[in-house]
Scaffold this active site. Structure first.
Site, short mmCIF file in Angstrom:
data_model
loop_
_atom_site.label_atom_id
_atom_site.label_comp_id
_atom_site.label_asym_id
_atom_site.label_seq_id
_atom_site.Cartn_x
_atom_site.Cartn_y
_atom_site.Cartn_z
N GLU A 94 1.01 -1.39 -0.15
CA GLU A 94 0.14 0.13 -0.16
C GLU A 94 0.90 1.01 -0.10
O GLU A 94 1.65 1.37 0.73
CB GLU A 94 -0.73 -0.02 1.32
CG GLU A 94 -1.87 0.93 1.47
CD GLU A 94 -2.56 1.44 0.01
OE1 GLU A 94 -3.29 0.38 -0.58
OE2 GLU A 94 -2.58 2.39 -0.49
N GLU B 213 -0.63 9.44 5.10
CA GLU B 213 -1.59 9.80 5.99
C GLU B 213 -1.99 11.00 5.53
O GLU B 213 -1.15 11.77 5.12
CB GLU B 213 -0.85 9.75 7.39
CG GLU B 213 -0.65 8.24 7.76
CD GLU B 213 -0.21 8.42 9.29
OE1 GLU B 213 -0.13 9.18 10.03
OE2 GLU B 213 0.64 7.23 9.18
N GLY C 125 9.54 12.78 9.07
CA GLY C 125 9.14 11.72 10.14
C GLY C 125 8.03 11.02 9.89
O GLY C 125 7.75 10.59 8.68
N CYS D 233 6.58 6.00 8.69
CA CYS D 233 6.91 5.12 7.76
C CYS D 233 8.37 5.27 7.23
O CYS D 233 9.32 4.41 7.27
CB CYS D 233 6.12 5.46 6.71
SG CYS D 233 4.53 4.58 6.75
C1 UDX Z 1 4.80 7.90 3.12
C2 UDX Z 1 4.87 7.71 1.68
O1 UDX Z 1 4.70 8.87 1.00
C3 UDX Z 1 3.67 6.78 1.38
O2 UDX Z 1 3.68 6.42 0.03
C4 UDX Z 1 3.87 5.42 2.21
O3 UDX Z 1 2.86 4.46 2.01
C5 UDX Z 1 3.98 5.61 3.56
O4 UDX Z 1 4.75 6.53 3.88
P1 UDX Z 1 3.46 9.38 4.83
O5 UDX Z 1 4.27 8.86 6.05
O6 UDX Z 1 1.91 9.14 5.58
O7 UDX Z 1 3.57 8.47 3.76
O8 UDX Z 1 3.83 10.89 4.86
P2 UDX Z 1 4.52 11.80 3.31
O9 UDX Z 1 3.62 12.75 3.09
O10 UDX Z 1 5.24 10.86 2.84
O11 UDX Z 1 5.41 12.58 4.56
C6 UDX Z 1 6.49 12.12 5.24
C7 UDX Z 1 7.36 13.08 5.93
O12 UDX Z 1 8.19 13.78 4.98
C8 UDX Z 1 6.60 13.98 6.71
O13 UDX Z 1 7.28 14.28 7.87
C9 UDX Z 1 6.68 15.56 5.68
O14 UDX Z 1 6.38 16.46 6.44
C10 UDX Z 1 7.98 15.22 5.25
N1 UDX Z 1 8.24 15.75 3.84
C11 UDX Z 1 7.33 15.40 3.02
C12 UDX Z 1 9.14 16.80 3.70
O15 UDX Z 1 9.82 17.27 4.82
N2 UDX Z 1 9.34 17.48 2.55
C13 UDX Z 1 8.52 16.91 1.61
O16 UDX Z 1 8.92 17.73 0.34
C14 UDX Z 1 7.68 15.86 1.62
#
Ligand code: UDX
Length: 429
Positions: free
Chosen positions: A151, A155, A257, A260
């Site tokens: 998947e 979130e 953070g 995942c």
């Molecule tokens: C991630 C993957 O995107 C998703 O495909 C997988 O199934 C689960 O892990 P998620 O952990 O929900 O999803 O959040 P995501 O939107 O990917 O953001 C992860 C972290 O990276 C957050 O702390 C976010 O603030 C940070 N982030 C994201 C950045 O610092 N810069 C960015 O450009 C994008």
């Protein structure tokens, strides 16, 4: 189709609900009786946009139900999806005990051919172990197929991502379960990749690690931008217009953070180590992420000097916007580190306040975002909530003892902030 989802966490609950929304009949199983009771009564244990409405609608329509009994789910379904947690162990490797437990439970309940699909993020070759476990613990001599179907939902955008996926990955040992899986996903209108189980499992870890790498890359570029007077957003925009790179996940920040990326990176490094490869590239991704937080904290200390007894407002506690999830949240880590330096905190988050109360002690929780800065020496933005862009900057500036804003998510324009009278420090600009 008749489907069962085992595990009603973020992945399981959203997947089950969206499957019901497109017309399948779904049983969601969870071993936590309180959670199941809440769901049966129409309550939702997590915040996720649109989820509550979809759960209600599909429960009322009789397409979605909840139970604590794995046997009930297995008996009444053709396909059983496993969506239980795969948390990290102390050495960074993955705790597969929930997966193993569920595989045994499914095996014990099987009386006819079933397709068992793993949706949880697992190390490559877990599918083989699941198949072996089911074979060993299945009392009835029935046939089954194990499938890997990772998947990719984010979130905060889980429903949207699930309803409009970029791709569906189906990892199989034989062609037998493929038609049924294609049917499950036929309403979703996304390309389907049918591959072997090991490749499917690797696609998930490789994708998440690559996205984390992308963020660390732009965060490293942010360091160069700060040293040279360049603007990391301009650089990201310029890079992102190249189709081969793309603009998404190029937002410099105080670090990534969540439940995942940090976990999957550690797991992938460990998986590589176990097959004899030192994945130094990913170790560097972790290092850049740690340094990014240190650098942001240093910016605060360099500006405010001694933090002891300084009053600091923190906007954002969730690990990112649109969620109440605070697991491995950079914002929470920042709060803890500011407190360690002696700072006195007032915090606010649109959704994560309740969850934050259990991990943040001796802080004041503000009623709304515009009230957070009252009487504080500085304000910090730690989560990229869109609504923070609508902050009443005039009020905030007037209520701060000193008009200092540290923006860990680059939500505002530096020139505009200066014009408004702020001492404004962001990332890579
Ligand atoms: C991630 C993957 O995107 C998703 O495909 C997988 O199934 C689960 O892990 P998620 O952990 O929900 O999803 O959040 P995501 O939107 O990917 O953001 C992860 C972290 O990276 C957050 O702390 C976010 O603030 C940070 N982030 C994201 C950045 O610092 N810069 C960015 O450009 C994008």
């Amino acid at each position: 189709m008749k489907l069962t989802i085992i595990g009603t966490g973020y992945v399981g609950l959203v997947t089950g609900t969206c499957f019901a929304e497109v017309g399948h009949r779904v049983i969601c199983v969870d071993n936590d009786p309180d959670k199941v009771k809440t769901l049966q009564q129409g309550g939702i244990p997590i915040y996720e946009p649109r989820l509550e409405e979809l759960v209600r609608r599909n429960t009322e329509a009789g397409r979605l139900s909840f139970t604590t009994s794995t046997a009930e789910g297995v008996e009444n379904s053709d396909i059983v999806f496993i969506a239980v947690p795969t948390p990290p162990l102390a050495d960074g490797s993955v705790d597969l005990s929930f997966i193993e437990r569920v595989a045994r439970d499914i095996a014990g309940a099987m009386t006819a051919y079933k397709i068992v699909v793993d949706k949880s993020t697992v190390p490559v070759r877990t599918g083989d172990q699941v198949a072996e476990t089911i074979k060993r613990y299945c009392k009835a001599q029935v046939e089954f197929d194990v499938v890997s179907n990772p998947e990719f939902l984010r979130e905060g955008f889980a429903v949207e991502d699930l309803m409009n996926p970029d791709r569906i990955v189906i990892g199989v040992r034989s062609q037998r379960p493929v038609a049924a899986l294609r049917e499950v996903y036929s309403p979703f209108k996304a390309p389907v990749i049918v591959t072997d189980i090991n490749s499917a499992e690797l696609i998930k870890h490789a994708s998440n690690s690559f996205l984390a790498l992308k963020i660390s890359y732009i965060n490293a570029i942010a360091v160069l931008c700060e040293a040279t007077g360049a603007n990391v957003q301009e650089v990201a925009n310029g890079m992102g217009m190249d189709d081969r790179i793309g603009r998404r996940f190029l937002d410099a920040s105080l670090g990534f953070g969540g439940s995942c990326f940090p976990k999957d990176l550690s797991a992938f490094i460990k998986i590589a180590e176990q097959v004899g490869y030192d994945f130094g590239l990913l170790k560097e991704v972790q290092k850049v992420n740690t340094q990014q937080m240190n650098r942001f904290l240093k910016k605060i200390v360099d500006t405010l000097w001694v933090l002891k007894d300084k009053k600091i407002a923190v906007l954002g506690l969730a690990f990112k916007q649109n969620t109440d999830d605070i697991r491995m949240s950079p914002a929470i880590e920042l709060c803890h580190r500011l407190q360690k330096e002696g700072a006195i905190l007032t915090v606010y988050d649109p959704k994560a306040m309740d969850k934050a109360r259990s991990v943040l002690k001796d802080v004041r929780f503000a009623e709304d975002m515009n009230a957070v800065a009252e009487g504080c020496d500085a304000i910090v933005i730690a989560t990229e909530w869109d609504e923070f862009k609508k902050l009443d900057l005039d009020r905030v500036r007037k209520t701060l003892t000193h008009p200092i804003l540290f923006d860990g998510r680059n939500l505002f324009d530096p020139a505009e902030m200066e014009r408004l009278g702020f001492i404004y420090k962001s990332v890579g600009r």
